[in-house]
Design an enzyme around this catalytic site. Structure first.
Site, PDB file in Angstrom:
ATOM      1  N   LYS A 192       1.052  -1.348  -0.051  1.00 16.05           N
ATOM      2  CA  LYS A 192      -0.138   0.004  -0.038  1.00 16.05           C
ATOM      3  C   LYS A 192       0.813   1.174  -0.001  1.00 16.05           C
ATOM      4  CE  LYS A 192      -3.976  -1.936   0.048  1.00 16.05           C
ATOM      5  NZ  LYS A 192      -4.869  -1.913  -0.946  1.00 16.05           N
TER       6      LYS A 192
ATOM      7  N   LYS B 251      -1.942 -11.815  -9.104  1.00 15.68           N
ATOM      8  CA  LYS B 251      -3.283 -12.370  -8.446  1.00 15.68           C
ATOM      9  C   LYS B 251      -4.367 -11.465  -9.225  1.00 15.68           C
ATOM     10  CE  LYS B 251      -4.015  -9.762  -4.397  1.00 15.68           C
ATOM     11  NZ  LYS B 251      -4.875  -9.487  -3.272  1.00 15.68           N
TER      12      LYS B 251
ATOM     13  N   LYS C 232      -9.196  -6.481  -7.201  1.00 18.95           N
ATOM     14  CA  LYS C 232     -10.338  -5.523  -7.487  1.00 18.95           C
ATOM     15  C   LYS C 232      -9.586  -3.977  -8.211  1.00 18.95           C
ATOM     16  CE  LYS C 232     -13.804  -6.703  -3.999  1.00 18.95           C
ATOM     17  NZ  LYS C 232     -13.774  -6.671  -2.667  1.00 18.95           N
TER      18      LYS C 232
END
Ligand code: TYM
Length: 329
Positions: free
Chosen positions: A111, A194, A197
């Site tokens: 992040k 992966k 979203k």
């Protein structure tokens, strides 16, 4: 009976990673365990969603949960922010979670890289809130995808530390769970990493047939094997990983053989993959549309879920408060 808990953030629609990594396990677990499944709306605040869109995000996940087969008669299905006890336990656990260990979690480091202008304390303590979600219901098993493994380890560390510090056994140590095997990582269609979203590499439960075909046909491939039994590049291996998840073993064997003897046609492989994804998702898509406008049903589900979750959470918090030393005058 053992207790199971898991949740999904209320950002966007559910994709195949959420479904095959987590949600499909929830559905199978409902008959055997005492189940709590929730919508993590507090966690979604780390990215500052607009208030006008916030509730719609929660509603989307609730509808997609129900359409996928979560049964409110069997499981407590609730919204995280409807259970204020979670936030209180989060405060208490924050006192025993250390800055260094939180900074070392892979998700925090990622992040920091991705949203360097919004590295808030909520991001740093994200795993503590997750631990509070789990420990407040004293869950034994937590069905999640591979990406959550480290967060589960943190929940165990905090449970153990709390128990040791206060000389109690109030919290069991929760285990990540996937039926019969290792945790799953569903790959994206872009040849790397992966499905996620925010990655723009996903197929969603809400996608229609045409969209699914279009997305799958665009998936990254190469020019094909030139030598028998050659090693697959990541992009092709990802397509086979998806095939193994959605198709029959015969189909997988057929395309594996075609790859190994260099006769494979990626167009055929992708058509088959798209068709088999549709078999899983199109019935869910239909039910999402039915449920979405049934406000009374959604209200009743969330109300029952909130009641069950608060009952369980307040019983734990009562014990925890006593152990920590809170006493009312
Ligand atoms: P979230 O919303 O990112 O993902 C929800 C669930 O989907 C799984 N998942 C995947 N599994 C396999 N392959 C993928 N490509 C893939 N993408 C997502 C995740 O592993 C997860 O199980 N922090 C959590 C939500 C949460 C939670 C909790 C989960 C909050 N509190 C307590 C369990 C227990 C999250 O952001 O998941």
């Amino acid at each position: 009976m053992e207790t199971v808990l898991s949740g999904i953030r209320s950002t966007g629609h559910l994709h195949l990673g959420n479904y095959f990594g987590a949600l499909r396990n929830y559905i199978k677990m409902q008959d055997e365990y005492n189940c709590f499944f929730f919508i993590a709306d507090l966690h979604s605040l780390t990215t500052h969603p607009h208030p006008a869109d916030f509730h719609a995000g929660v509603k989307t996940i609730l509808c997609e949960y129900l359409a996928s087969g979560l049964d409110p008669q069997k499981s407590a299905i609730f919204v995280q922010s409807d259970v204020p006890e979670v936030s209180e336990l989060y405060v208490l656990l924050n006192m025993i979670a250390y800055k260094g260990e939180l900074e070392r979690t892979a998700s925090f480091k990622e992040k920091v890289r991705k949203q360097e202008d919004n590295v808030n304390a909520g991001l740093l303590t994200y795993p503590v809130l997750m631990a509070a979600d789990i420990l407040i219901h004293r869950a034994h098993k937590v069905p999640v995808g591979k990406d959550q493994e480290q967060h589960l380890e943190m929940a165990r560390v905090l449970a153990r530390r709390f128990n040791n510090m206060y000389g109690t056994d109030v919290f069991p140590e929760p285990q990540a769970f996937n039926f019969g095997s290792d945790l799953v990582k569903v790959p994206g269609l872009d040849g790397s990493g992966k499905m996620g979203k925010s990655e723009g590499n996903g197929v969603y439960l809400i996608d229609d047939e045409k969209t699914i075909h279009k997305k799958v046909m665009k998936a990254v491939t190469d020019s094909g094997p030139t030598e028998p039994n050659s090693k697959m590049p990541d992009s092709i291996e990802n397509i086979f990983t998806l095939l193994k998840i959605v198709s029959t073993p015969d189909t997988v064997a057929h395309f594996t053989e075609a790859y190994n003897n260099c006769s494979i046609r990626y167009g055929d492989l992708k058509k088959q993959l798209a068709a088999d994804i549709c078999k899983h998702t199109l019935p869910i898509r239909e039910r999402i549309e039915e449920i979405y406008n049934d406000e009374a049903y959604l209200h009743n589900v969330a109300k029952r879920g909130r009641e069950l979750a608060r009952e369980s959470a307040s019983a734990t918090l009562r014990e925890v408060r006593a152990v920590v030393g809170f006493k009312s005058f």
